[in-house]
Design a protein around this motif. Structure first.
Motif, PDB file in Angstrom:
ATOM      1  N   PRO A  65     -18.340  -7.735 -48.325  1.00 48.29           N
ATOM      2  CA  PRO A  65     -17.481  -8.602 -47.509  1.00 48.29           C
ATOM      3  C   PRO A  65     -18.269  -9.795 -46.976  1.00 48.29           C
ATOM      4  CG  PRO A  65     -18.091  -6.632 -46.283  1.00 48.29           C
ATOM      5  CD  PRO A  65     -18.585  -6.428 -47.694  1.00 48.29           C
ATOM      6  N   PRO A  66     -17.589 -10.799 -46.445  1.00 47.81           N
ATOM      7  CA  PRO A  66     -18.284 -11.990 -45.929  1.00 47.81           C
ATOM      8  C   PRO A  66     -19.198 -11.653 -44.753  1.00 47.81           C
ATOM      9  CG  PRO A  66     -15.950 -12.437 -46.252  1.00 47.81           C
ATOM     10  CD  PRO A  66     -16.126 -10.973 -46.422  1.00 47.81           C
ATOM     11  N   GLU A  67     -20.301 -12.380 -44.650  1.00 46.19           N
ATOM     12  CA  GLU A  67     -21.271 -12.232 -43.571  1.00 46.19           C
ATOM     13  C   GLU A  67     -21.600 -13.606 -42.998  1.00 46.19           C
ATOM     14  OE1 GLU A  67     -23.686  -8.338 -45.336  1.00 46.19           O
ATOM     15  OE2 GLU A  67     -24.600 -10.335 -45.390  1.00 46.19           O
ATOM     16  N   TYR A  68     -22.023 -13.605 -41.712  1.00 43.58           N
ATOM     17  CA  TYR A  68     -22.336 -14.874 -41.060  1.00 43.58           C
ATOM     18  C   TYR A  68     -23.425 -14.640 -40.015  1.00 43.58           C
ATOM     19  CZ  TYR A  68     -21.500 -19.601 -39.337  1.00 43.58           C
ATOM     20  OH  TYR A  68     -21.628 -20.924 -39.008  1.00 43.58           O
ATOM     21  N   TYR A  69     -24.361 -15.589 -39.928  1.00 44.47           N
ATOM     22  CA  TYR A  69     -25.432 -15.562 -38.932  1.00 44.47           C
ATOM     23  C   TYR A  69     -25.029 -16.451 -37.753  1.00 44.47           C
ATOM     24  CZ  TYR A  69     -28.465 -13.410 -42.437  1.00 44.47           C
ATOM     25  OH  TYR A  69     -29.013 -12.568 -43.376  1.00 44.47           O
ATOM     26  N   PHE A  70     -25.001 -15.874 -36.558  1.00 45.01           N
ATOM     27  CA  PHE A  70     -24.652 -16.610 -35.353  1.00 45.01           C
ATOM     28  C   PHE A  70     -25.906 -16.857 -34.524  1.00 45.01           C
ATOM     29  CE2 PHE A  70     -20.697 -14.460 -36.435  1.00 45.01           C
ATOM     30  CZ  PHE A  70     -19.766 -15.478 -36.274  1.00 45.01           C
ATOM     31  N   VAL A  71     -26.091 -18.099 -34.078  1.00 43.56           N
ATOM     32  CA  VAL A  71     -27.160 -18.460 -33.146  1.00 43.56           C
ATOM     33  C   VAL A  71     -26.527 -18.558 -31.765  1.00 43.56           C
ATOM     34  CG1 VAL A  71     -28.965 -20.105 -32.562  1.00 43.56           C
ATOM     35  CG2 VAL A  71     -28.370 -19.711 -34.953  1.00 43.56           C
ATOM     36  N   ILE A  72     -26.936 -17.671 -30.870  1.00 43.80           N
ATOM     37  CA  ILE A  72     -26.305 -17.531 -29.556  1.00 43.80           C
ATOM     38  C   ILE A  72     -27.293 -17.958 -28.479  1.00 43.80           C
ATOM     39  CG2 ILE A  72     -25.208 -15.910 -27.958  1.00 43.80           C
ATOM     40  CD1 ILE A  72     -24.418 -14.241 -30.341  1.00 43.80           C
ATOM     41  N   GLN A  73     -26.788 -18.673 -27.500  1.00 44.31           N
ATOM     42  CA  GLN A  73     -27.587 -19.098 -26.343  1.00 44.31           C
ATOM     43  C   GLN A  73     -27.010 -18.470 -25.082  1.00 44.31           C
ATOM     44  OE1 GLN A  73     -29.003 -23.286 -25.736  1.00 44.31           O
ATOM     45  NE2 GLN A  73     -27.723 -23.195 -23.910  1.00 44.31           N
ATOM     46  N   VAL A  74     -27.891 -17.874 -24.301  1.00 45.90           N
ATOM     47  CA  VAL A  74     -27.514 -17.220 -23.048  1.00 45.90           C
ATOM     48  C   VAL A  74     -28.301 -17.875 -21.922  1.00 45.90           C
ATOM     49  CG1 VAL A  74     -27.517 -15.058 -21.757  1.00 45.90           C
ATOM     50  CG2 VAL A  74     -26.960 -15.052 -24.186  1.00 45.90           C
ATOM     51  N   THR A  75     -27.628 -18.211 -20.847  1.00 43.75           N
ATOM     52  CA  THR A  75     -28.287 -18.844 -19.715  1.00 43.75           C
ATOM     53  C   THR A  75     -27.567 -18.454 -18.434  1.00 43.75           C
ATOM     54  OG1 THR A  75     -28.975 -20.950 -18.732  1.00 43.75           O
ATOM     55  CG2 THR A  75     -26.903 -20.936 -19.947  1.00 43.75           C
ATOM     56  N   ASN A  76     -28.328 -18.438 -17.343  1.00 43.26           N
ATOM     57  CA  ASN A  76     -27.737 -18.198 -16.028  1.00 43.26           C
ATOM     58  C   ASN A  76     -27.716 -19.459 -15.184  1.00 43.26           C
ATOM     59  OD1 ASN A  76     -30.498 -18.437 -15.537  1.00 43.26           O
ATOM     60  ND2 ASN A  76     -30.500 -16.907 -13.904  1.00 43.26           N
ATOM     61  N   ARG A  77     -27.832 -20.593 -15.828  1.00 44.91           N
ATOM     62  CA  ARG A  77     -27.846 -21.868 -15.121  1.00 44.91           C
ATOM     63  C   ARG A  77     -26.504 -22.109 -14.422  1.00 44.91           C
ATOM     64  NH1 ARG A  77     -28.051 -25.113 -19.220  1.00 44.91           N
ATOM     65  NH2 ARG A  77     -30.317 -24.901 -19.500  1.00 44.91           N
ATOM     66  N   ASP A  78     -26.582 -22.385 -13.119  1.00 47.36           N
ATOM     67  CA  ASP A  78     -25.422 -22.736 -12.282  1.00 47.36           C
ATOM     68  C   ASP A  78     -24.429 -21.594 -12.106  1.00 47.36           C
ATOM     69  OD1 ASP A  78     -26.473 -25.316 -12.131  1.00 47.36           O
ATOM     70  OD2 ASP A  78     -25.343 -25.995 -13.883  1.00 47.36           O
ATOM     71  N   VAL A  79     -24.753 -20.394 -12.549  1.00 46.63           N
ATOM     72  CA  VAL A  79     -23.824 -19.275 -12.371  1.00 46.63           C
ATOM     73  C   VAL A  79     -24.481 -18.102 -11.646  1.00 46.63           C
ATOM     74  CG1 VAL A  79     -22.463 -19.886 -14.396  1.00 46.63           C
ATOM     75  CG2 VAL A  79     -24.384 -18.296 -14.636  1.00 46.63           C
ATOM     76  N   ASP A  80     -25.784 -18.167 -11.384  1.00 51.37           N
ATOM     77  CA  ASP A  80     -26.484 -17.027 -10.789  1.00 51.37           C
ATOM     78  C   ASP A  80     -27.463 -17.485  -9.717  1.00 51.37           C
ATOM     79  OD1 ASP A  80     -26.918 -14.277 -10.601  1.00 51.37           O
ATOM     80  OD2 ASP A  80     -28.671 -14.368 -11.887  1.00 51.37           O
ATOM     81  N   SER A  81     -27.139 -18.550  -9.005  1.00 51.51           N
ATOM     82  CA  SER A  81     -28.053 -19.077  -7.992  1.00 51.51           C
ATOM     83  C   SER A  81     -28.093 -18.207  -6.745  1.00 51.51           C
ATOM     84  CB  SER A  81     -27.640 -20.502  -7.605  1.00 51.51           C
ATOM     85  OG  SER A  81     -26.294 -20.513  -7.120  1.00 51.51           O
ATOM     86  N   ASP A  82     -27.153 -17.280  -6.596  1.00 59.34           N
ATOM     87  CA  ASP A  82     -27.129 -16.425  -5.411  1.00 59.34           C
ATOM     88  C   ASP A  82     -28.062 -15.229  -5.521  1.00 59.34           C
ATOM     89  OD1 ASP A  82     -25.230 -18.078  -4.312  1.00 59.34           O
ATOM     90  OD2 ASP A  82     -23.537 -16.893  -5.044  1.00 59.34           O
ATOM     91  N   SER A  83     -28.626 -14.983  -6.682  1.00 63.57           N
ATOM     92  CA  SER A  83     -29.483 -13.813  -6.850  1.00 63.57           C
ATOM     93  C   SER A  83     -30.896 -14.152  -7.307  1.00 63.57           C
ATOM     94  CB  SER A  83     -28.858 -12.841  -7.857  1.00 63.57           C
ATOM     95  OG  SER A  83     -28.759 -13.440  -9.134  1.00 63.57           O
ATOM     96  N   THR A  84     -31.140 -15.346  -7.794  1.00 63.91           N
ATOM     97  CA  THR A  84     -32.474 -15.697  -8.266  1.00 63.91           C
ATOM     98  C   THR A  84     -32.666 -17.205  -8.235  1.00 63.91           C
ATOM     99  OG1 THR A  84     -34.025 -15.525 -10.122  1.00 63.91           O
ATOM    100  CG2 THR A  84     -31.709 -15.754 -10.670  1.00 63.91           C
ATOM    101  N   TYR A  85     -33.925 -17.614  -8.075  1.00 62.36           N
ATOM    102  CA  TYR A  85     -34.292 -19.026  -8.187  1.00 62.36           C
ATOM    103  C   TYR A  85     -34.627 -19.412  -9.625  1.00 62.36           C
ATOM    104  CZ  TYR A  85     -34.835 -18.945  -3.082  1.00 62.36           C
ATOM    105  OH  TYR A  85     -34.614 -18.830  -1.732  1.00 62.36           O
ATOM    106  N   CYS A  86     -34.630 -18.435 -10.541  1.00 62.92           N
ATOM    107  CA  CYS A  86     -35.059 -18.675 -11.911  1.00 62.92           C
ATOM    108  C   CYS A  86     -33.879 -19.120 -12.772  1.00 62.92           C
ATOM    109  CB  CYS A  86     -35.682 -17.415 -12.515  1.00 62.92           C
ATOM    110  SG  CYS A  86     -37.239 -16.914 -11.737  1.00 62.92           S
ATOM    111  N   GLU A  87     -34.154 -20.068 -13.599  1.00 64.89           N
ATOM    112  CA  GLU A  87     -33.178 -20.522 -14.595  1.00 64.89           C
ATOM    113  C   GLU A  87     -33.621 -19.967 -15.948  1.00 64.89           C
ATOM    114  OE1 GLU A  87     -32.344 -24.690 -16.757  1.00 64.89           O
ATOM    115  OE2 GLU A  87     -32.013 -24.748 -14.580  1.00 64.89           O
ATOM    116  N   TYR A  88     -32.978 -18.889 -16.358  1.00 65.13           N
ATOM    117  CA  TYR A  88     -33.328 -18.220 -17.603  1.00 65.13           C
ATOM    118  C   TYR A  88     -32.441 -18.747 -18.724  1.00 65.13           C
ATOM    119  CZ  TYR A  88     -35.557 -14.832 -14.485  1.00 65.13           C
ATOM    120  OH  TYR A  88     -36.327 -14.235 -13.531  1.00 65.13           O
ATOM    121  N   THR A  89     -33.066 -19.039 -19.843  1.00 64.55           N
ATOM    122  CA  THR A  89     -32.335 -19.464 -21.042  1.00 64.55           C
ATOM    123  C   THR A  89     -33.031 -18.858 -22.247  1.00 64.55           C
ATOM    124  OG1 THR A  89     -31.673 -21.560 -20.022  1.00 64.55           O
ATOM    125  CG2 THR A  89     -31.519 -21.401 -22.414  1.00 64.55           C
TER     126      THR A  89
END
Length: 650
Positions: A497-521
């Motif tokens: 069957p068909p296959e596909y490679y996905f490049v995914i980016q995960v970040t906590n920028r502007d959504v997790d400032s209440d729990s950490t000072y770190c900007e993880y990406t």
């Protein structure tokens, strides 16, 4: 140093305490005793050009003087031993007070209120961010057992290898093991260790230099390093983190075996910015050994209000710890470092995101969570060890962990984050096509503006209706490769069957400032198999299926027709010498009224064979009829003429 070239030294405690270093009686006594040495070929007259603290926090000065022999101006750097100068000054003051005492008693209260000041730090590595390695020098088998330039080069190369491994090691996390960049190198050398040890001990090694892999490893505070009493120069605190340590004070014993009052043995704390940092203390008194214990908590208030990448945008806050009546009055004597001032300690606290922290995609944890949700996992027909493979019809719930390179430990990331697909590829993930900003918004924003690639599995993961915000509890997504998206018309790789490679980016920028000072990406690539077939693939599959079905039916029909057709039996050849049945031809009576001509031939057995000929048998009533043609009126019957033929009418 003021305009009169006076050098003053001070400490900021409850109040600012200042003492004159030069000119002073203590400085003169210290210079007289040989503490301040100036070469004999220089004039005594000197002028201070500059004064500063070096990297080791030692007071240094730049002086200008003239050489006696050459009369040339020379510039010299010289250190000012603050503790020695102040200690000599205190000795002279105590001597003067003792001389003026009229009571005749030689007992004086000591200038320092404590005898022992000890700090105790446990598990300091997560806060000091210092990596500790054990790197022993190579073993040498020379006669003098001394290292040479070659052995030192080997040691330098090993140190360089350890540093390179630490900087370039792939970020892999596991819940049960620590991140150790040296472990892979050490495990590769261990199988050769017995052989190398044998040839080294028997002096069969040509270079006479050997290393042991067991002597090179990464140390961790909670396992390999004991509690330390040395206060770090600086610590790093994230959002609302707390740094705890203990301070022990032991009262000074006077000459009459009396001790200082424990009520006066107190610790004060001075913070440069109370809005960002909070320091709390808990005091315990132990009368048995005349000591006091302070439990100190240094905590971030969470008011920094900004996020940044690890190690960037740190906000320094200074904390000073002072024992009452001790600034510039207490000294410690050490053989190696000399006299040092005691009673005042300063700590620099860096608020923000500490360096060496990374957000990592936990592949093993994701598969473990997938096994708990589904009874079976459909792996790729052709798995790729570099890229984890997931099934299109199953929910994708990624698990992320925070990796601390300083300690090697990883913890489950429980904060909020956003996840988007930024690129992909059909067959080659190394040459993945990255989307532009417009395509990223079109394929990921859940507002119905265009074909999307995925959608959240839980409605509680939506942030503001269009931008999904995920947590550890609600992290699942469903693949939804609509027509028009990059994965909507992936050709199949027959028969897979068909296959596909996905490049995914995960970040906590502007959504997790209440729990950490770190900007993880972080970015990672996964492989998804079992995609829905496109319309072209469906048409091709249906066409091929119909064609193959028709071909099979045609072959089946042809095979069945061939089976139903009767087979012709071959005519046996008659030999002349064999006896054949004797035929007898007899003309049957025919009705004159019949419209058709019928002939009945009765064959009787006979003996003997004759020549083969034709016999014309005329049907009664039609023999002399001229209206019939000759071929219609004559009946040609092939037969065998025996020796005796009986015929009623011939």
């Amino acid at each position: 140093m003021n305009e009169q070239c006076e050098v003053w030294y001070g400490v900021a405690a409850e109040t600012v305490v200042l003492k004159l270093l030069r000119p002073s009686s203590g400085y003169s006594l210290y210079s007289f005793l040989g503490g301040q040495i100036t070469p004999s070929d220089f004039h005594e007259e000197e002028q201070t050009l500059s004064i500063f603290f070096d990297a080791d926090n030692q007071l240094q000065e730049i002086i200008a003087t003239v050489n006696n022999s050459t009369e040339k101006l020379r510039i010299i750097k010289r250190g000012l031993e603050v503790a020695d100068i102040i200690e000599h000054e205190e000795w002279l003051l105590r001597k003067e007070e003792l001389r003026q005492d009229d009571t005749g008693s030689f007992e004086m209260p000591p200038p320092c209120p404590f005898e022992v000041l000890r700090f105790e730090f446990t598990n300091i590595q997560p806060y000091s961010r210092l990596k500790q390695y054990k790197l022993e020098a190579p073993y040498v088998s020379f006669n003098d057992r001394l290292h040479t330039a070659e052995s030192l080069k080997v040691y330098q190369a090993i140190v360089h290898i350890m540093k390179s491994l630490d900087e370039n090691a792939p970020l892999e996390v596991n819940e049960l093991t620590r991140f150790d960049p040296v472990n892979a190198w050490r495990q590769s050398k261990l199988p050769l260790m017995p052989y190398n040890d044998y040839i080294f001990r028997n002096h069969l090694l040509e270079s006479q230099i050997a290393i042991s892999p067991l002597e090179y490893l990464k140390l961790n505070d909670d396992i390999d390093v004991e509690a330390t009493s040395v206060m770090p120069e600086e610590i790093f605190l994230d959002h609302c983190e707390i740094f705890r340590f203990a301070v022990y004070l032991t009262a000074t014993i006077n000459q009459g075996n009396s001790t200082s009052s424990l009520d006066d043995l107190r610790l004060s704390v001075l913070v440069s910015d109370n809005n960002l940092l909070q320091v709390s203390t808990n005091r315990e008194v132990f009368h048995l050994n005349n000591s006091v214990k302070y439990q100190v908590d240094v905590a971030d208030r969470g008011n920094l209000g900004s996020q940044s990448v690890p190690g960037v945008g740190l906000r320094p806050v200074s904390v000073t710890f002072n024992v009452w009546n001790s600034p510039l009055n207490c000294f410690t004597h050490d053989v190696y470092s000399g006299n040092q001032l005691q009673g005042t300690k300063s700590l620099s606290v860096q608020l923000g995101c500490p360096s060496g922290r990374h957000l990592v995609f936990d592949v093993d944890g994701t598969f473990q969570q997938l096994r708990t949700s589904y009874a079976s996992i459909y792996d790729c027909p052709i798995p790729d060890p570099k890229y984890p493979c997931f099934y299109y019809k199953q929910e994708f719930s990624p698990v992320f962990r925070l990796l601390d390179l300083a300690t090697g430990r990883s913890s489950l990331f429980t904060g909020q984050y956003s996840m988007i697909v930024i690129g992909g590829s059909v067959d080659n993930p190394t040459n993945a096509e990255y989307f532009n900003n417009q395509q990223i918004a079109q394929y990921n924003v859940q507002n119905g503006s265009g074909p999307i690639i995925w959608k959240p599995a839980d409605v509680r993961s939506h942030g503001n209706g269009s931008v999904p915000i995920f947590t550890h509890e609600y992290s699942g997504i469903l693949w939804n490769c609509e027509q028009g998206s990059p994965c909507g018309s992936v050709p199949m790789n027959f028969p897979w069957p068909p296959e596909y490679y996905f490049v995914i980016q995960v970040t906590n920028r502007d959504v997790d400032s209440d729990s950490t000072y770190c900007e993880y990406t972080t970015q990672f690539t996964i492989k998804v198999h079992g995609l829905e077939l496109s319309k072209n693939d469906l048409v091709i599959i249906v066409g091929w299926s119909l064609g193959i079905s028709l071909l099979i039916i045609l072959i089946f029909v042809c095979c069945n027709r061939a089976k139903r057709r009767p087979k012709r039996k071959p005519r046996p050849r008659r030999k002349r010498s064999r006896v054949a049945p004797m035929p007898t031809i007899r003309e049957s009576e025919l009705s004159d009224d019949s419209e058709t001509d019928e002939e009945v031939l009765n064959i009787e057995e006979g003996f003997g064979l004759g020549d083969i000929s034709r016999v014309n048998v005329n049907t009664p009533g039609v023999l002399n009829d001229p209206s019939r043609s000759s071929h219609q009126s004559n009946l040609h019957v092939p037969t065998i003429i025996p020796r005796h033929v009986t015929s009623e009418r011939l």
